[in-house]
Design a protein around this motif. Structure first.
Motif, mmCIF file in Angstrom:
data_model
loop_
_atom_site.group_PDB
_atom_site.id
_atom_site.type_symbol
_atom_site.label_atom_id
_atom_site.label_comp_id
_atom_site.label_asym_id
_atom_site.label_seq_id
_atom_site.Cartn_x
_atom_site.Cartn_y
_atom_site.Cartn_z
ATOM 1 N N PRO B 229 0.851 -1.193 0.000
ATOM 2 C CA PRO B 229 0.000 0.000 0.000
ATOM 3 C C PRO B 229 0.889 1.245 0.000
ATOM 4 N N ILE B 230 0.294 2.388 -0.290
ATOM 5 C CA ILE B 230 1.091 3.602 -0.444
ATOM 6 C C ILE B 230 1.794 4.020 0.846
ATOM 7 N N ILE B 231 1.190 3.705 2.030
ATOM 8 C CA ILE B 231 1.809 4.190 3.267
ATOM 9 C C ILE B 231 3.080 3.436 3.618
ATOM 10 N N THR B 232 3.284 2.250 3.037
ATOM 11 C CA THR B 232 4.583 1.591 3.288
ATOM 12 C C THR B 232 5.510 1.803 2.092
ATOM 13 N N TYR B 233 4.924 2.042 0.886
ATOM 14 C CA TYR B 233 5.743 2.244 -0.312
ATOM 15 C C TYR B 233 6.365 3.637 -0.308
ATOM 16 N N ASP B 234 5.536 4.673 -0.061
ATOM 17 C CA ASP B 234 6.065 6.051 -0.033
ATOM 18 C C ASP B 234 5.131 6.949 0.771
ATOM 19 N N VAL B 235 5.343 6.959 2.072
ATOM 20 C CA VAL B 235 4.442 7.694 2.965
ATOM 21 C C VAL B 235 4.538 9.200 2.769
ATOM 22 N N THR B 236 5.621 9.686 2.087
ATOM 23 C CA THR B 236 5.765 11.144 1.890
ATOM 24 C C THR B 236 5.006 11.637 0.662
ATOM 25 N N SER B 237 4.458 10.730 -0.159
ATOM 26 C CA SER B 237 3.847 11.130 -1.426
ATOM 27 C C SER B 237 2.490 11.807 -1.221
ATOM 28 N N ARG B 238 2.068 12.577 -2.242
ATOM 29 C CA ARG B 238 0.734 13.204 -2.181
ATOM 30 C C ARG B 238 -0.337 12.131 -2.118
ATOM 31 N N GLY B 239 -0.070 10.996 -2.781
ATOM 32 C CA GLY B 239 -1.029 9.900 -2.755
ATOM 33 C C GLY B 239 -1.249 9.383 -1.344
ATOM 34 N N ALA B 240 -0.154 9.224 -0.601
ATOM 35 C CA ALA B 240 -0.268 8.729 0.784
ATOM 36 C C ALA B 240 -1.004 9.746 1.651
ATOM 37 N N ARG B 241 -0.626 11.010 1.544
ATOM 38 C CA ARG B 241 -1.273 12.055 2.346
ATOM 39 C C ARG B 241 -2.777 12.099 2.080
ATOM 40 N N SER B 242 -3.154 11.910 0.793
ATOM 41 C CA SER B 242 -4.591 12.012 0.487
ATOM 42 C C SER B 242 -5.365 10.817 1.038
ATOM 43 N N TYR B 243 -4.755 9.639 1.034
ATOM 44 C CA TYR B 243 -5.468 8.479 1.592
ATOM 45 C C TYR B 243 -5.491 8.511 3.124
ATOM 46 N N ILE B 244 -4.475 9.110 3.749
ATOM 47 C CA ILE B 244 -4.514 9.291 5.206
ATOM 48 C C ILE B 244 -5.665 10.249 5.552
ATOM 49 N N ASP B 245 -5.780 11.341 4.784
ATOM 50 C CA ASP B 245 -6.891 12.281 4.997
ATOM 51 C C ASP B 245 -8.232 11.585 4.785
ATOM 52 N N LEU B 246 -8.292 10.742 3.739
ATOM 53 C CA LEU B 246 -9.541 10.033 3.439
ATOM 54 C C LEU B 246 -9.946 9.130 4.602
ATOM 55 N N ALA B 247 -8.970 8.389 5.137
ATOM 56 C CA ALA B 247 -9.268 7.466 6.247
ATOM 57 C C ALA B 247 -9.737 8.247 7.465
ATOM 58 N N ARG B 248 -9.131 9.389 7.695
ATOM 59 C CA ARG B 248 -9.529 10.213 8.846
ATOM 60 C C ARG B 248 -10.972 10.711 8.659
ATOM 61 N N GLU B 249 -11.279 11.192 7.467
ATOM 62 C CA GLU B 249 -12.639 11.685 7.203
ATOM 63 C C GLU B 249 -13.650 10.542 7.281
ATOM 64 N N PHE B 250 -13.239 9.369 6.813
ATOM 65 C CA PHE B 250 -14.101 8.173 6.850
ATOM 66 C C PHE B 250 -14.471 7.835 8.300
ATOM 67 N N VAL B 251 -13.477 7.865 9.185
ATOM 68 C CA VAL B 251 -13.731 7.497 10.589
ATOM 69 C C VAL B 251 -14.602 8.553 11.262
ATOM 70 N N VAL B 252 -14.338 9.817 10.961
ATOM 71 C CA VAL B 252 -15.151 10.900 11.547
ATOM 72 C C VAL B 252 -16.605 10.759 11.093
ATOM 73 N N ARG B 253 -16.814 10.509 9.789
ATOM 74 C CA ARG B 253 -18.187 10.360 9.276
ATOM 75 C C ARG B 253 -18.853 9.138 9.873
ATOM 76 N N ASP B 254 -18.040 8.103 10.151
ATOM 77 C CA ASP B 254 -18.616 6.846 10.614
ATOM 78 C C ASP B 254 -18.823 6.826 12.117
ATOM 79 N N ARG B 255 -17.865 7.377 12.847
ATOM 80 C CA ARG B 255 -17.936 7.239 14.302
ATOM 81 C C ARG B 255 -18.078 8.567 15.005
ATOM 82 N N GLY B 256 -17.995 9.651 14.261
ATOM 83 C CA GLY B 256 -18.113 10.975 14.858
ATOM 84 C C GLY B 256 -16.904 11.378 15.674
ATOM 85 N N GLU B 257 -15.828 10.611 15.549
ATOM 86 C CA GLU B 257 -14.661 10.972 16.376
ATOM 87 C C GLU B 257 -13.751 11.957 15.647
#
Ligand SMILES: Nc1ncnc2c1ncn2[C@@H]1O[C@H](COP(=O)(O)OP(=O)(O)OP(=O)(O)O)[C@@H](O)[C@H]1O
Ligand SMILES: Nc1ncnc2c1ncn2[C@@H]1O[C@H](COP(=O)(O)OP(=O)(O)OP(=O)(O)O)[C@@H](O)[C@H]1O
Ligand SMILES: [Mg+2]
Ligand SMILES: [Mg+2]
Lengths: 257, 257
Positions: B229-257
């Motif tokens: 996955p991108i976070i082990t291949y190249d965590v500094t890339s724009r691709g990694a940053r965008s999927y980290i943001d996506l996961a964070r937004e996903f959890v907030v929408r799902d759990r309100g945290e």
């Protein structure tokens, strides 16, 4: 000397529809009578040549139903000498109906196309991203298969399975089926991955891989929103030039001219 | 509070697998126990997390066959807390077998996942590019559906049919099914078409469209060739940053945290 060619690859988004539309349009511009058949329930090839869903004209689903001749199912398009048998979401029903049909389900399209094919010089079939009954019908009906290969890693993964399926059809329902060729699409010469995939495809398939490579070109992805192939949307673009080159190479490989 | 989420869109090549892998990997990195289920016979999600076809470990086809528990079908991956139920070409047979199965063919996956889901916080299902029986099984088994939308014209065309199918499943086999959201992928801010598609999607689905947009980033398409996955291949890339943001937004929408 009519020819039926399927544009197929079960990997999604590799440029099947873009190749089907633009190859067909370029062949028509070279004065070959060309019919584009949309065999994908998404109907992208249909909208890409300007067909409107509310037009009420016959569709591929009607053709498969057996009540319409090929000639009656074909509609004119924005390009002279190019006709289309369009698809809409009804076609999704055909996939399930074909599976449940039982014996002879693979030859339905072939038996509809073969008796009528001489009205066209080329029939180009756009396939959905799967190896289900619609694609199997296309393989059984076709003389050859043109395989778009996106210049990406995942695109390489699926090739073996696609070739296995082609061989399966060749041994069973269509002995004369052959591979028209592989065409690299969305190629970016500045990108290492693109160059690696190209090198790998040319190494594995030295004869079958077309010399012409389709570059990534934004004009190609804009054209469908205007319902036009690239040669009427922007004939000066790199996308148009590459598909004109592709059509020329296709005719030379097919007819030796 | 386990959640089952399908990543689906019948349009090919829109970023379903890339989203399934990288969302799942980011959720695992955020300490959620995560299971990735590859429901596509192409098996791209499986190779994208390093699973090797010659490993001999159980696959999704084995799981659907009913002889294996979910726990037994799951294999570890290169990422802690991320397991995978991998797919190979055997799964292509399941699509036909499911159609021929008859009554109850839509609930097979649901009945295998539901009793065992509490071992994971999130189960992410990567779907094939079709609305056939495998995807219908995913919709019936899931709490919600995340829809990747490529920033291209054709990607808009298929949304209505996808939403119709989701509503059909919601009315029949899964009353609580909802849309997790729409995520724009392969977005290029310099490109007019990308901006137009984004504006159109946000206008039609103001609430459901995620704020996070995944940019076109070559590192995302390189990572699968290394089985990472991108976070082990190249965590500094724009691709990694965008999927980290996506996961964070996903959890907030799902759990309100
Ligand atoms: N050479 C190219 N340069 C830029 N964009 C392209 C090119 N070829 C295709 N596209 C765009 O990429 C996307 C995928 O292409 P296309 O829809 O033709 O693929 P497909 O294989 O037919 O997809 P599907 O598997 O869904 O049928 C489309 O939005 C298309 O406009
Ligand atoms: N944001 C991105 N930037 C650059 N390349 C990307 C991005 N997302 C996906 N890709 C690449 O684009 C191609 C299509 O993506 P992917 O395979 O994830 O789509 P998909 O919807 O799963 O395709 P399919 O319909 O075949 O299952 C892949 O080669 C992938 O590596
Ligand atoms: Mg297509
Ligand atoms: Mg995929």
């Amino acid at each position: 000397m009519s020819r039926i060619v399927a544009i197929a690859n079960q990997k999604g988004g590799v440029g099947k529809t873009t190749t089907a539309i633009n190859l067909a349009a370029c062949l028509a511009a070279m004065n070959y009578r060309t019919l584009l058949i949309d065999l994908d329930p998404q109907g992208n090839a249909s909208t890409g040549v300007g067909w409107r869903r509310d037009s009420g004209t016959p569709t591929t689903y009607d053709l498969l139903g057996g009540e319409l001749s090929l000639d009656a199912a074909a509609s004119p398009t924005v390009v002279d000498l190019l006709s289309v048998v369009p698809a809409n979401t009804d076609l999704a029903g055909a996939e399930v109906e074909l599976v449940e049909y039982g014996d002879g389900r693979e030859i339905i399209l072939r038996d509809l196309l073969r008796p009528a094919m001489n009205a066209w010089d080329y029939i180009i079939i756009d396939c959905p991203p799967s190896l289900g009954m619609l694609t199997i019908n296309a393989f059984t009906a076709s003389d050859s298969i043109l395989i778009p290969v996106q210049a990406e890693y995942y695109a390489l993964e699926g090739l073996a399975r696609l070739l296995d399926t082609i061989n399966l059809v060749k041994r069973s329902t269509n002995r004369s089926l052959r591979i028209e060729g592989l065409v690299l699409t969305m190629h970016d010469a500045r990108n290492n991955l693109s160059r690696q995939v190209e090198a790998e495809v040319r190494e594995h398939f030295p004869q079958a891989t077309y010399t012409t490579v389709i570059p990534r070109n934004v004009r190609l992805s804009e054209a469908p929103s205007f319902g036009e192939p690239i040669i009427t949307y922007d004939v000066t673009s790199r996308g148009a030039r590459s598909y004109i080159d592709l059509a020329r190479e296709f005719v030379v490989r097919d007819r030796g001219e």
